[in-house]
Design a protein around this motif. Structure first.
Motif, PDB file in Angstrom:
ATOM      1  N   SER A  69      36.917  47.117  27.035  1.00 38.92           N
ATOM      2  CA  SER A  69      38.528  47.474  27.402  1.00 38.92           C
ATOM      3  C   SER A  69      39.062  46.328  28.354  1.00 38.92           C
ATOM      4  CB  SER A  69      38.760  48.578  27.725  1.00 38.92           C
ATOM      5  OG  SER A  69      38.016  49.160  28.867  1.00 38.92           O
ATOM      6  N   LYS A  70      38.302  46.022  29.269  1.00 41.44           N
ATOM      7  CA  LYS A  70      38.851  45.409  30.341  1.00 41.44           C
ATOM      8  C   LYS A  70      37.978  44.038  30.666  1.00 41.44           C
ATOM      9  CE  LYS A  70      40.996  49.295  32.906  1.00 41.44           C
ATOM     10  NZ  LYS A  70      41.202  49.744  34.062  1.00 41.44           N
ATOM     11  N   PRO A  71      38.646  42.881  31.349  1.00 38.98           N
ATOM     12  CA  PRO A  71      37.432  41.910  31.818  1.00 38.98           C
ATOM     13  C   PRO A  71      36.855  42.037  33.142  1.00 38.98           C
ATOM     14  CG  PRO A  71      39.931  41.412  32.431  1.00 38.98           C
ATOM     15  CD  PRO A  71      39.900  42.648  31.561  1.00 38.98           C
ATOM     16  N   GLY A  72      35.549  41.493  33.239  1.00 46.15           N
ATOM     17  CA  GLY A  72      34.854  41.875  34.170  1.00 46.15           C
ATOM     18  C   GLY A  72      33.484  41.391  33.907  1.00 46.15           C
ATOM     19  N   ILE A  73      32.583  41.844  34.959  1.00 43.76           N
ATOM     20  CA  ILE A  73      30.961  41.401  34.797  1.00 43.76           C
ATOM     21  C   ILE A  73      30.273  42.865  34.176  1.00 43.76           C
ATOM     22  CG2 ILE A  73      29.173  40.781  35.947  1.00 43.76           C
ATOM     23  CD1 ILE A  73      30.458  39.191  37.720  1.00 43.76           C
TER      24      ILE A  73
END
Length: 305
Positions: A277-281
């Protein structure tokens, strides 16, 4: 005599004229009084009519007010029910507690009132999956504690001293539930502020070897919000189902807060579908059972906008 006759006639004339004048005045006064009375009666009737109308209006207003009050009461009750409904969709109705003593890890499941929750459905051959990671997301454990009481589970797993997060994957039958991290401590670890937090670095290649077994992961998209297919290339000659599936994938964001437990898209291939749902690692553990042994293959990816 003549004077007396004239005087008598004048007296009679005055009396007759006076009587006629009095009679006319009395009749006019009576008529005026009667008219006034009639007007007063009309006014009284109009007033009574107006009062009756006002009374009816007041009664009508009172009825409408009662109806509005009753409607308002139902509305409040409905809103309360809606709020109750909203509380089901806004968060978990289950509180999970993890306690580690010198011999066991114990899990307690309770509702908001503190009552034990024991109405759990079987999910992939188990009623409770316990995922444990350390604070740096380097150590990974997938365990299945045994039920030892109502809403109580125990497993005799000895972990090294340290700070951990537990993710309790269950399916209550009559309670809303969302998997959230439950921090707990094993032993008396030395507090090292430099070690706290994450230090995940995205992999440059997606081939991992564990115990001599090689697995290669292919990711269809690294975009947030898109459907993502995770495919795994491995030796299938010794691949057997594990917990009712051809593998399991557990995903955590770099802060160890967002938890995903993904199962294969079908019963024959190690292909998994999910959405970030969200960008990130994110860290991915792909679990497969080969030659009767379960291995977790770790991958770190970066999801972009």
């Amino acid at each position: 005599m003549r004077k007396w006759a004239i005087a008598g006639m004048l007296y009679v004339t005055i009396v007759i004229v006076g009587f006629q004048a009095y009679d006319k005045w009395f009749a006019d006064e009576k008529s005026t009084t009667a008219q006034a009375g009639m007007q007063d009666m009309g006014k009284m009737k109009n007033k009574d009519k107006k009062d009756n109308m006002e009374t009816m209006e007041d009664m009508g207003s009172s009825d409408h007010g009662s109806e509005a009050a009753e409607t308002g009461a139902h509305g409040e009750e409905g809103s309360h029910g809606h709020d109750g409904g909203s509380s089901h969709s806004d968060g978990s109705q289950v509180n999970a507690f993890v306690y580690n003593d010198k011999d066991n890890i114990k899990i307690y499941l309770k509702d908001k009132a503190g009552n034990p929750i024991d109405d759990l459905e079987v999910n992939h051959e188990k009623i409770l999956h316990l995922i444990i990671v350390d604070e740096q997301l380097q150590k990974y454990y997938h365990l299945h504690p045994e039920r030892t009481g109502k809403g109580e589970f125990t497993i005799g797993k000895l972990l090294p001293e340290g700070y951990y997060k537990a993710f309790i994957d269950i399916k209550p039958k009559s309670h809303a539930y969302a998997v959230e991290p439950v921090p707990f401590v094993v032993g008396s670890p030395v507090v090292n502020t430099a070690a706290h937090g994450h230090s995940l670095v995205p992999d440059t290649g997606f081939t991992k070897i564990v115990d001599g077994e090689k697995v290669t992961m292919t990711v269809s998209s690294f975009k947030a919000g898109e459907n993502v297919k995770l495919s795994f290339d491995l030796d299938r000659t010794n691949l057997t189902p594990y917990l009712g599936a051809m593998g399991h994938v557990v995903i955590l964001d770099e802060y160890g807060k967002k938890f995903l437990h993904v199962h294969p898209s079908n019963d024959t291939e190690p292909i998994f579908e999910t959405t970030f749902s969200k960008p990130g690692i994110y860290k991915i553990w792909a679990e497969f059972q080969q030659n009767g042994k379960v291995r977790a293959f770790p991958f770190v990816i970066e999801v972009t906008e």
